[in-house]
Design a protein around this motif. Structure first.
Motif, mmCIF file in Angstrom:
data_model
loop_
_atom_site.group_PDB
_atom_site.id
_atom_site.type_symbol
_atom_site.label_atom_id
_atom_site.label_comp_id
_atom_site.label_asym_id
_atom_site.label_seq_id
_atom_site.Cartn_x
_atom_site.Cartn_y
_atom_site.Cartn_z
ATOM 1 N N ILE A 62 0.849 -1.189 0.000
ATOM 2 C CA ILE A 62 0.000 0.000 0.000
ATOM 3 C C ILE A 62 0.884 1.237 0.000
ATOM 4 N N ASP A 63 0.620 2.166 -0.916
ATOM 5 C CA ASP A 63 1.395 3.401 -0.934
ATOM 6 C C ASP A 63 0.670 4.475 -0.114
ATOM 7 N N SER A 64 1.296 5.647 0.003
ATOM 8 C CA SER A 64 0.769 6.716 0.850
ATOM 9 C C SER A 64 -0.597 7.194 0.368
ATOM 10 N N GLU A 65 -0.760 7.350 -0.940
ATOM 11 C CA GLU A 65 -2.039 7.815 -1.483
ATOM 12 C C GLU A 65 -3.158 6.829 -1.189
ATOM 13 N N GLU A 66 -2.849 5.557 -1.336
ATOM 14 C CA GLU A 66 -3.871 4.548 -1.081
ATOM 15 C C GLU A 66 -4.206 4.444 0.406
ATOM 16 N N ALA A 67 -3.218 4.630 1.265
ATOM 17 C CA ALA A 67 -3.468 4.644 2.707
ATOM 18 C C ALA A 67 -4.432 5.780 3.072
ATOM 19 N N ASP A 68 -4.235 6.937 2.442
ATOM 20 C CA ASP A 68 -5.153 8.068 2.662
ATOM 21 C C ASP A 68 -6.575 7.699 2.240
ATOM 22 N N GLU A 69 -6.711 7.032 1.108
ATOM 23 C CA GLU A 69 -8.027 6.641 0.610
ATOM 24 C C GLU A 69 -8.694 5.627 1.535
ATOM 25 N N ILE A 70 -7.929 4.664 2.023
ATOM 26 C CA ILE A 70 -8.488 3.649 2.920
ATOM 27 C C ILE A 70 -9.068 4.297 4.167
ATOM 28 N N VAL A 71 -8.310 5.198 4.776
ATOM 29 C CA VAL A 71 -8.774 5.876 5.988
ATOM 30 C C VAL A 71 -9.992 6.753 5.675
ATOM 31 N N HIS A 72 -9.943 7.463 4.555
ATOM 32 C CA HIS A 72 -11.067 8.331 4.178
ATOM 33 C C HIS A 72 -12.338 7.524 3.938
ATOM 34 N N TYR A 73 -12.241 6.460 3.147
ATOM 35 C CA TYR A 73 -13.430 5.687 2.805
ATOM 36 C C TYR A 73 -13.997 4.928 4.005
ATOM 37 N N ALA A 74 -13.149 4.627 4.995
ATOM 38 C CA ALA A 74 -13.630 3.961 6.212
ATOM 39 C C ALA A 74 -14.273 4.945 7.176
ATOM 40 N N SER A 75 -14.244 6.232 6.832
ATOM 41 C CA SER A 75 -14.755 7.267 7.722
ATOM 42 C C SER A 75 -15.997 7.963 7.176
ATOM 43 N N ILE A 76 -16.597 7.396 6.129
ATOM 44 C CA ILE A 76 -17.795 7.985 5.531
ATOM 45 C C ILE A 76 -18.829 6.889 5.265
ATOM 46 N N PRO A 77 -20.114 7.240 5.180
ATOM 47 C CA PRO A 77 -21.152 6.247 4.859
ATOM 48 C C PRO A 77 -20.988 5.704 3.443
ATOM 49 N N GLU A 78 -21.545 4.528 3.212
ATOM 50 C CA GLU A 78 -21.449 3.893 1.896
ATOM 51 C C GLU A 78 -22.065 4.760 0.799
ATOM 52 N N LYS A 79 -23.146 5.433 1.124
ATOM 53 C CA LYS A 79 -23.821 6.269 0.118
ATOM 54 C C LYS A 79 -22.894 7.372 -0.391
ATOM 55 N N ILE A 80 -22.189 8.033 0.527
ATOM 56 C CA ILE A 80 -21.255 9.086 0.125
ATOM 57 C C ILE A 80 -20.065 8.491 -0.607
ATOM 58 N N TYR A 81 -19.607 7.320 -0.140
ATOM 59 C CA TYR A 81 -18.506 6.628 -0.818
ATOM 60 C C TYR A 81 -18.854 6.368 -2.285
ATOM 61 N N LEU A 82 -20.044 5.870 -2.523
ATOM 62 C CA LEU A 82 -20.466 5.548 -3.878
ATOM 63 C C LEU A 82 -20.590 6.800 -4.743
ATOM 64 N N GLU A 83 -21.089 7.875 -4.136
ATOM 65 C CA GLU A 83 -21.208 9.129 -4.890
ATOM 66 C C GLU A 83 -19.830 9.648 -5.293
ATOM 67 N N GLU A 84 -18.853 9.520 -4.411
ATOM 68 C CA GLU A 84 -17.497 9.970 -4.732
ATOM 69 C C GLU A 84 -16.869 9.103 -5.814
ATOM 70 N N ILE A 85 -17.050 7.789 -5.706
ATOM 71 C CA ILE A 85 -16.516 6.876 -6.704
ATOM 72 C C ILE A 85 -17.137 7.151 -8.070
ATOM 73 N N TYR A 86 -18.444 7.406 -8.051
ATOM 74 C CA TYR A 86 -19.166 7.676 -9.302
ATOM 75 C C TYR A 86 -18.589 8.892 -10.034
ATOM 76 N N LYS A 87 -18.211 9.905 -9.260
ATOM 77 C CA LYS A 87 -17.704 11.136 -9.863
ATOM 78 C C LYS A 87 -16.290 10.974 -10.443
ATOM 79 N N THR A 88 -15.514 10.046 -9.880
ATOM 80 C CA THR A 88 -14.101 9.950 -10.272
ATOM 81 C C THR A 88 -13.780 8.735 -11.125
ATOM 82 N N ASP A 89 -14.692 7.766 -11.207
ATOM 83 C CA ASP A 89 -14.376 6.540 -11.945
ATOM 84 C C ASP A 89 -14.492 6.787 -13.454
#
Length: 209
Positions: free
Chosen positions: A178-205
């Motif tokens: 795991i690199d630094s950027e991915e570690a940031d993402e793991i912590v961020h995504y574990a700190s938000i509801p699934e609905k918000i996670y999906l909305e963020e993924i939708y915007k960037t995928d």
């Protein structure tokens, strides 16, 4: 993108769409969840219910979610059950029929916290010698307040956690560190509801039209 499920409330859901509520829903009580037997310390039961939604062809599919009973505080129990239900239903849409395969088990149960893990294992079509793919959702509830809690509610020193993630070894030849950027993402995504996670993924995928 890989995700490391190192703690019970870490969210891992590689999806390509934004979640939303289903318009037609039925709830049915199913069965008690293994490991949910009450004790003198944790005197509440955990059982499954099913949320019925409909796919793009209007065919029904059922998604399991946990509920509790026997807490002895009707208002608090209602709030807990609402949050348990929303964690697995507010993001469901017509493309989520795969979520019918989720199995739920109890990973931590005390009078203070309840943690649940929803998991789907997809076996590799190339055979048993190849690694399976897992989809995991972790849900932790504060049993004193009824609120759902996330990673940054429970761990204040997230920078230290990120360093531990970077040093983590998967122990196989398939997953790079795991690199630094991915570690940031793991912590961020574990700190938000699934609905918000999906909305963020939708915007960037880039695969989403």
């Amino acid at each position: 993108m890989k995700r490391a499920a190192l703690i019970c409330f870490l969210v891992i859901m590689p999806m390509l769409f934004a979640g939303c509520n289903s318009s037609d829903v039925n709830d049915n009580k199913v069965n008690n969840i293994e490991g949910s037997k009450p004790s003198s310390e944790n005197d509440y039961k955990i059982f499954e219910k099913e949320y019925t939604a409909y796919d793009k062809d209007n065919h029904p599919f059922n998604v399991k979610y946990a509920q509790i009973s026997g807490l002895g505080n009707e208002s608090l129990e209602h709030q807990i059950n609402q949050n348990l239900k929303l964690s697995m239903t507010e993001w469901i849409n017509k493309d989520c029929e795969w979520a019918e395969k989720f199995q739920v088990d109890v990973t931590y149960k005390t009078s203070k916290y309840l943690s649940l893990r929803y998991m789907i294992e997809r076996e590799n079509s190339q055979g048993e010698d190849y690694m399976s793919t897992f989809i995991r959702i972790g849900v932790t509830i504060d049993m004193q307040t009824g609120d759902r809690v996330y990673l940054d509610d429970l761990i204040t020193d997230t920078e230290r956690l990120k360093h531990k993630l970077i040093k983590y070894n998967y122990g196989n030849g398939y997953s790079p560190p795991i690199d630094s950027e991915e570690a940031d993402e793991i912590v961020h995504y574990a700190s938000i509801p699934e609905k918000i996670y999906l909305e963020e993924i939708y915007k960037t995928d880039t695969l989403v039209p």
